[in-house]
Design an enzyme around this catalytic site. Structure first.
Site, PDB file in Angstrom:
ATOM      1  N   ARG A  39      32.166  11.076 -19.778  1.00 53.72           N
ATOM      2  CA  ARG A  39      31.130  11.836 -20.495  1.00 53.72           C
ATOM      3  C   ARG A  39      31.142  13.241 -19.923  1.00 53.72           C
ATOM      4  NH1 ARG A  39      27.345   8.494 -20.107  1.00 53.72           N
ATOM      5  NH2 ARG A  39      26.088   9.142 -18.313  1.00 53.72           N
ATOM      6  N   GLU A  94      28.679  16.660 -20.124  1.00 51.60           N
ATOM      7  CA  GLU A  94      27.344  17.040 -20.605  1.00 51.60           C
ATOM      8  C   GLU A  94      26.915  18.381 -20.039  1.00 51.60           C
ATOM      9  OE1 GLU A  94      24.171  14.399 -19.244  1.00 51.60           O
ATOM     10  OE2 GLU A  94      22.899  15.086 -20.885  1.00 51.60           O
ATOM     11  N   GLU A 136      26.528  16.072 -25.115  1.00 48.19           N
ATOM     12  CA  GLU A 136      27.126  15.133 -24.162  1.00 48.19           C
ATOM     13  C   GLU A 136      27.943  14.019 -24.816  1.00 48.19           C
ATOM     14  OE1 GLU A 136      24.142  12.458 -22.382  1.00 48.19           O
ATOM     15  OE2 GLU A 136      22.609  13.767 -23.205  1.00 48.19           O
ATOM     16  N   HIS A 191      26.351   6.324 -27.723  1.00 46.38           N
ATOM     17  CA  HIS A 191      25.060   7.021 -27.640  1.00 46.38           C
ATOM     18  C   HIS A 191      25.063   8.245 -28.544  1.00 46.38           C
ATOM     19  CE1 HIS A 191      27.131   9.931 -25.055  1.00 46.38           C
ATOM     20  NE2 HIS A 191      27.608   8.910 -24.365  1.00 46.38           N
ATOM     21  N   ASP A 193       0.820  -1.220   0.000  1.00 45.33           N
ATOM     22  CA  ASP A 193       0.000   0.000   0.000  1.00 45.33           C
ATOM     23  C   ASP A 193       0.851   1.266   0.000  1.00 45.33           C
ATOM     24  OD1 ASP A 193       0.981  -0.316   2.514  1.00 45.33           O
ATOM     25  OD2 ASP A 193      -0.928   0.011   3.548  1.00 45.33           O
ATOM     26  N   HIS A 211      23.917   3.947 -18.392  1.00 44.48           N
ATOM     27  CA  HIS A 211      22.865   4.362 -17.450  1.00 44.48           C
ATOM     28  C   HIS A 211      22.974   3.586 -16.135  1.00 44.48           C
ATOM     29  CE1 HIS A 211      20.089   6.409 -20.647  1.00 44.48           C
ATOM     30  NE2 HIS A 211      21.111   7.153 -20.300  1.00 44.48           N
ATOM     31  N   ASP A 257      26.227  11.726 -13.560  1.00 44.36           N
ATOM     32  CA  ASP A 257      25.224  12.271 -14.480  1.00 44.36           C
ATOM     33  C   ASP A 257      23.996  12.536 -13.645  1.00 44.36           C
ATOM     34  OD1 ASP A 257      23.259  12.732 -16.388  1.00 44.36           O
ATOM     35  OD2 ASP A 257      23.974  11.166 -17.749  1.00 44.36           O
ATOM     36  N   ASP A 274      20.338  18.425 -16.729  1.00 45.17           N
ATOM     37  CA  ASP A 274      20.964  17.140 -17.078  1.00 45.17           C
ATOM     38  C   ASP A 274      22.450  17.397 -17.313  1.00 45.17           C
ATOM     39  OD1 ASP A 274      21.568  14.625 -18.001  1.00 45.17           O
ATOM     40  OD2 ASP A 274      20.420  14.777 -19.860  1.00 45.17           O
ATOM     41  N   HIS A 295      20.085  15.625 -26.733  1.00 49.47           N
ATOM     42  CA  HIS A 295      18.625  15.481 -26.850  1.00 49.47           C
ATOM     43  C   HIS A 295      17.974  16.766 -26.364  1.00 49.47           C
ATOM     44  CE1 HIS A 295      18.806  14.815 -22.463  1.00 49.47           C
ATOM     45  NE2 HIS A 295      19.842  14.026 -22.731  1.00 49.47           N
ATOM     46  N   HIS A 336      14.630  13.541 -21.418  1.00 52.30           N
ATOM     47  CA  HIS A 336      14.683  13.298 -22.863  1.00 52.30           C
ATOM     48  C   HIS A 336      13.394  13.904 -23.398  1.00 52.30           C
ATOM     49  CE1 HIS A 336      17.482   9.645 -22.011  1.00 52.30           C
ATOM     50  NE2 HIS A 336      18.101  10.809 -21.916  1.00 52.30           N
ATOM     51  N   TYR A 374      34.019   5.427 -23.792  1.00 56.39           N
ATOM     52  CA  TYR A 374      33.895   4.388 -22.768  1.00 56.39           C
ATOM     53  C   TYR A 374      34.707   3.170 -23.190  1.00 56.39           C
ATOM     54  CZ  TYR A 374      29.909   7.501 -22.281  1.00 56.39           C
ATOM     55  OH  TYR A 374      29.125   8.620 -22.194  1.00 56.39           O
TER      56      TYR A 374
HETATM   57  N1  GLY Z   1      20.843  11.513 -18.029  1.00 60.67           N
HETATM   58  C1  GLY Z   1      20.506  10.819 -19.205  1.00 60.67           C
HETATM   59  C2  GLY Z   1      21.120  11.444 -20.371  1.00 60.67           C
HETATM   60  O1  GLY Z   1      22.121  12.102 -20.238  1.00 60.67           O
HETATM   61  O2  GLY Z   1      20.628  11.376 -21.454  1.00 60.67           O
HETATM   62 MN    MN Z   2      21.426  13.829 -21.378  1.00 56.55          MN
HETATM   63 MN    MN Z   3      22.704  13.041 -18.485  1.00 53.79          MN
END
Ligand code: GLY
Ligand code: MN
Ligand code: MN
Length: 436
Positions: free
Chosen positions: A404, A406, A383, A349, A37, A242, A259, A270, A353, A360, A387
């Site tokens: 990364r 970003e 970003e 990737h 619950d 991720h 991130d 982000d 975005h 996203h 890797y």
């Molecule tokens: N935090 C997810 C991305 O960077 O797209």
């Molecule tokens: Mn991102």
């Molecule tokens: Mn990100």
């Protein structure tokens, strides 16, 4: 803070884009069970929120436009209920909602079946976004079935069903001044949180403790929730794009990739930064870091009206590919390697975005068949990353490095504004912050 007049204006703009003799149904999100619950923290549906600013679960917005173009906004929401409110929290109630949210009419949710039938009956076109809320989909299909089944009662179902989402998402792609002000603040708070994590990091601290430092900073600055699951990946964990287990202890000599962005008044930041646990980059880490940073800087140059994400990605991939050849990680002719997208083995990737109410965020990336040019008011991330996991075909010194970088860019008339520029990013800046 988005004024109610902005939500009213958004509904008016959306209605203006509907055909005459149409009805649009936009449901709110529903509460989701976490266990037994207890529920997950409630998060409003972004499209519904964009059009109402209303934060309660289970509500339904209905926009109607008659044959002459007369429009009406109707909201169904939970009734006031003393007992439910004593147990679970306050409700606005439909009477208050009508004036507070400036709607044409409001009803209790208990009237939904009957009143929705009246609102949909006889309209030629139904605008609805199916596939998100299954139970509500069933309700809509049942309603259409009822309308189709009883012509003698004067029922007539819409002949055409159109997806409402492309219209709403096109609006959401372009941020208003009020939205930009919130996103600037979300970027600032998130940037400060990353700085805090850099200052806290040391061998022996855990990934989840860095996460806690960041979330604490969000909450202490007015942003209760992160916009998505915070990623704190140290060492080889940084090569999992991720990664959210965030369970390991930081090791001396490793990098840590964070991130994370807060959600402020519904809007996401982000940010990714990657830095050495002990405050000092090794030679190998330094080489890869400089390469990713150069790729990001090159991509930034393409963020301006008329530029495209595809072009920015080509520029970033050119920098990465040339750099990987220079480091002896890739071998061959750079143009041929680019043609073969060889760097994708280590950069799996996309470059970025749209960013907004969703991390996203919504909005088309192509217009007809062409890559969509940037326009002022759009917000996006840039970003790039590299890797090298334990199986990567690279010299040993690079194995276990995941980097990364970003940032969040607002497209302006002349180029871009970096909403997350406050976090240190050059090696010198990062090492200076961590060693003071
Ligand atoms: N935090 C997810 C991305 O960077 O797209
Ligand atoms: Mn991102
Ligand atoms: Mn990100």
């Amino acid at each position: 803070m988005i004024k109610n007049s902005e939500f009213v204006a958004r509904r008016a703009r959306l209605i203006a884009a509907l055909d005459n003799n149409a009805v649009a149904i936009i449901p709110a999100a529903v509460e989701l069970t976490r266990s037994r619950d207890t529920e997950f923290p409630f998060r409003q549906d972004s499209d519904f929120f964009y059009l109402t600013g209303f934060k309660e679960p289970g509500a339904v917005l209905v926009l109607t436009k008659d044959r002459d173009g007369n429009a009406q906004s109707t909201l169904f929401c939970r009734n006031k209920d003393k007992v439910a409110e004593i147990w679970h929290g306050r409700r606005m109630g439909y009477e208050q909602a009508k004036s507070q949210l400036e709607l044409d009419q409001t009803f209790a949710l208990s009237d939904l079946d009957d009143e929705l039938l009246n609102l949909v009956n006889g309209r030629k076109i139904l605008f609805y976004g199916q596939g998100t809320y299954n139970a509500f989909d069933d309700k809509v299909w049942q309603l259409l079935s009822t309308l189709r089944g009883a012509p003698k009662k004067g029922y007539r179902a819409p002949e055409i069903i159109k997806d409402i989402r492309p219209l709403v998402h096109e609006m959401r792609l372009f941020k208003s001044d009020a939205e930009i002000a919130i996103m600037r603040e979300a970027g600032r708070i998130s940037a400060e949180a990353h700085k805090r994590a850099m200052q806290f990091a040391k061998p022996g601290a855990t990934e989840y403790q860095l996460e806690a430092e960041i979330h604490h900073h969000y909450a202490m600055n007015g942003a209760r929730h992160p916009a998505y699951g915070t990623i704190v990946g140290s060492g080889i964990n940084a090569t999992i794009l991720h990664y959210t287990d965030n369970c390991d202890a930081l090791q001396d000599g490793d990098l840590v990739l964070i991130d994370s962005g807060c959600e402020l008044e519904g809007y996401a930041a982000d940010i990714t930064r990657t830095f050495p646990v002990n405050g000092q980059f090794t030679d190998a880490q330094r080489k890869i870091y400089e390469l990713v940073l150069a790729a990001q800087n090159a991509a930034f140059g393409e963020v301006k009206p008329g530029g495209t994400l595809v072009k920015a990605n080509q520029v970033a991939m050119t920098v990465l590919t040339q750099g990987l050849v220079d480091l002896g990680i890739l071998a061959g002719d750079v143009n041929e390697l680019l043609e073969a997208q060889a760097c994708k083995a280590f950069y799996m990737h996309g470059l970025g975005h749209w960013l907004g109410l969703d991390v996203h965020d919504v909005g088309e990336y192509k217009l007809d068949e062409a890559d969509r040019p940037f326009e002022p008011g759009m917000v996006l991330t840039i970003e790039p990353g590299l890797y090298f996991d334990e199986d990567a075909q690279v010299p040993d010194e690079y194995k276990g490095i995941g980097i990364r970088i970003e940032d969040d860019l607002l497209v302006t008339e002349s180029g871009y504004e970096n909403l997350t520029a406050l976090v240190p990013k050059t090696i010198a800046e990062i090492e200076a912050l961590m060693n003071n």
